[in-house]
Design an enzyme around this catalytic site. Structure first.
Site, PDB file in Angstrom:
ATOM      1  CB  SER A  54      -0.962  -0.047   1.187  1.00  0.00           C
ATOM      2  OG  SER A  54      -2.014   0.881   1.031  1.00  0.00           O
ATOM      3  CG  ASP A  59      -6.039  -3.132  -4.407  1.00  0.00           C
ATOM      4  OD1 ASP A  59      -6.841  -2.617  -3.604  1.00  0.00           O
ATOM      5  OD2 ASP A  59      -4.825  -2.853  -4.447  1.00  0.00           O
ATOM      6  CG  HIS A 106      -5.071  -2.937  -0.680  1.00  0.00           C
ATOM      7  ND1 HIS A 106      -4.397  -2.311  -1.709  1.00  0.00           N
ATOM      8  CD2 HIS A 106      -4.617  -2.348   0.474  1.00  0.00           C
ATOM      9  CE1 HIS A 106      -3.585  -1.394  -1.211  1.00  0.00           C
ATOM     10  NE2 HIS A 106      -3.687  -1.389   0.110  1.00  0.00           N
TER      11      HIS A 106
END
Length: 417
Positions: free
Chosen positions: A234, A328, A359
Site C-alpha cells: 500500500s 484490489d 489489497h
C-alpha cells in the site's frame, strides 16, 4: 474413540499443518470447527462439513469440504478462511515475539449451522501458530530518528538485511518481519508515522528518514551488505519504490498493491521535490455495509497534468518484484505496476498478478480481510478480494517473495520450529 489431531501442533503461521480426525463411523457427517481469539478479544471462526471415509477418517487435505466457510479440498481451509464474528475486524498479530495465536479445533456430530456449535464436541485439540521461530530476537529500535523493531535470526550471522513497510494506517506492524526473520533475514520493521515520537500524520515523504534507516541497518554487525531489500504494501509500496529509485543501498524491492506516483504527500530528498497527486475524496463510495470504496479517489496517473508526480523508476538499478491483487478495491494497483514497469530497464522487474485477490496480500497464515476499520479514517475501508483466489495468491506470492529476496540478497538459513 474420536480423535482430532493437528501436526505439527506448534508451527510458524506461514507454514502448512495437517488436520486429521479418526474414530468416526464410515460416512458419518461431521463439522470441523476452528476458533481463534486475538489479543483484543475478537473472535474469528471457520467451519467445514465433511463425511468420513470408509475408515472413519476425515482429512481436509484429501477429503473435500461439502460446505461451511469453504468447499472443496483445502488442507489449510480451517485456518485460511477464518472470519470475524463482528464486521470490519482484521486478524492481525500484535505481540509477535511474546505469544502465538491459539487455534482451537473441535469436531461435532452432524452439520452445525448455528453461529456457535450446539452440544459437546466429539473431540478437540489446539494448534499454536507462531510468528517468530526459536531463537529469533526482537530488538526495539530508537536510534537517531529511526523507530521500529529489528528481528534477528539465531546465530552470529551476518544475515541479509530487509526493511519491512506497511501502509497508510501508520504505527508499527511486525508480523511479516517476524516471519521473514524466521526465514533467515535480518528484518527492520520500520515505522514512519503515528508511532512513538514520530509525527502523528504524514505531511510529506522525507526520503532521508528511510535513507537513515537503511544506513543504520547496514551498519549492524549481524547484517550482510552491501545492499538490502525492502518489502512494502500500500503506502509502504509507494515508499519502497521511491527507495529503490533513489537509494543505492536498495537492491531488491517487493512492491505489493501500491502506486507508482506520489499521492497525498510530496516526496522530499536533498534538493529534490516530487509533488503529489491530490486525493479526490469527493469520489469515495459508501457500500451497503458502510465501508468506504476508495478506488475512484485516485485520479488517473496518466493525466499529463500529473506527469511530474510519477516516481522515475527508470533510475532503479536493482530488481523489483511487483505483486498485484486484481480485485484490489483500494488502489488500481495493476495499472500502477504496469506504469512503473514500462519505465524500467528490461529484466529489472517481474509482475505477479492474481485475479480475485484483494489489497491486503499477506503471508498465507492470514485469512482474507476484505474490509476493516483503520486508524485515521472515519469509516471502515473496503480492501476487496474473494476468499479462495485470495488464499491461493497469498500462498503462491509468499513463496515467490522469499525466493526473490534469497536470489538477490544471498542465501539464508531457515529457522525450524
Amino acid at each position: 474413540m474420536v480423535e482430532v489431531r493437528v501436526s505439527p501442533g506448534r508451527s510458524l503461521a506461514d507454514r502448512p499443518v495437517r488436520v486429521e480426525v479418526r474414530g468416526l463411523r464410515p460416512a458419518q457427517l461431521v463439522t470441523l470447527w476452528a476458533r481463534l481469539t486475538d489479543e483484543q478479544g475478537e473472535q474469528f471462526q471457520a467451519r467445514a462439513f465433511f463425511r468420513a471415509d470408509p475408515a472413519g477418517a476425515v482429512d481436509p487435505g484429501r477429503h473435500p469440504a461439502l460446505g461451511g466457510s469453504y468447499s472443496g479440498v483445502w488442507p489449510m481451509g480451517l485456518f485460511w478462511f477464518l472470519r470475524p464474528d463482528r464486521p470490519f475486524r482484521r486478524l492481525l498479530k500484535r505481540d509477535v515475539a511474546g505469544s502465538p495465536f491459539l487455534v482451537q479445533l473441535q469436531v461435532f456430530d452432524g452439520a452445525q449451522l448455528a453461529v456457535s456449535p450446539q452440544g459437546r464436541p466429539l473431540a478437540c485439540c489446539q494448534a499454536e501458530r507462531w510468528y517468530v521461530g526459536p531463537g529469533v530476537r526482537r530488538v526495539p529500535v530508537k536510534e537517531g530518528r529511526v523507530r521500529g523493531a529489528l528481528f534477528l535470526p539465531p546465530g552470529a550471522g551476518p544475515f541479509p538485511g530487509v526493511i519491512d513497510l506497511f501502509g497508510g494506517a501508520g504505527g508499527l506492524i511486525e508480523f511479516r518481519a517476524g516471519l521473514l526473520a524466521s526465514r533467515g533475514f535480518a528484518v527492520l520493521a520500520l515505522a514512519f508515522f503515528a508511532y512513538d515520537d514520530l509525527p502523528r500524520t504524514m505531511a510529506q515523504l522525507d526520503l532521508s528518514y528511510f535513507e537513515e534507516a537503511a544506513e543504520m541497518l547496514l551498519r549492524h554487525p549481524q547484517v550482510r551488505g552491501p545492499g538490502l531489500g525492502v518489502v512494502g504494501v500500500s503506502k509502504g509500496a509507494e515508499v519502497a519504490l521511491a527507495m529503490a529509485t533513489f537509494l543505492p543501498q536498495v537492491v531488491a524491492t517487493v512492491w505489493i498493491n501500491g502506486t507508482a506516483s506520489l499521492h497525498g504527500n510530496p516526496l522530499v530528498y536533498k534538493d529534490l521535490l516530487i509533488p503529489a497527486i491530490p486525493y479526490s475524496i469527493e469520489r469515495v463510495i459508501f457500500t451497503e455495509l458502510g465501508a468506504m470504496d476508495n478506488l475512484a479517489v485516485f485520479d488517473d496517473p496518466q493525466d499529463p497534468a500529473y506527469s511530474t508526480s510519477a516516481i522515475p523508476t527508470e533510475k532503479i538499478r536493482g530488481k523489483v518484484l511487483f505483486v498485484v491483487g486484481e480485485a484490489d478495491r483500494s488502489i488500481n494497483s495493476k495499472l500502477f505496476a504496469q506504469l512503473a514497469m514500462a519505465r524500467m530497464a528490461p529484466g529489472s522487474c517481474r509482475l505477479l498478478s492474481y485475479p480475485g485477490a484483494g489489497h491486503l496480500i499477506e503471508p498465507p497464515g492470514s485469512p482474507l480481510c476484505s474490509m476493516s476499520s483503520i486508524q485515521g479514517t472515519p469509516r471502515p475501508v473496503l480492501w476487496g478480494g474473494e476468499a479462495q483466489p485470495h488464499a491461493r495468491a497469498q500462498e503462491h506470492s509468499w513463496q515467490e517473495i522469499v525466493r526473490f529476496l534469497e536470489l538477490h540478497l544471498g542465501s539464508v538459513a531457515t529457522v525450524k520450529l
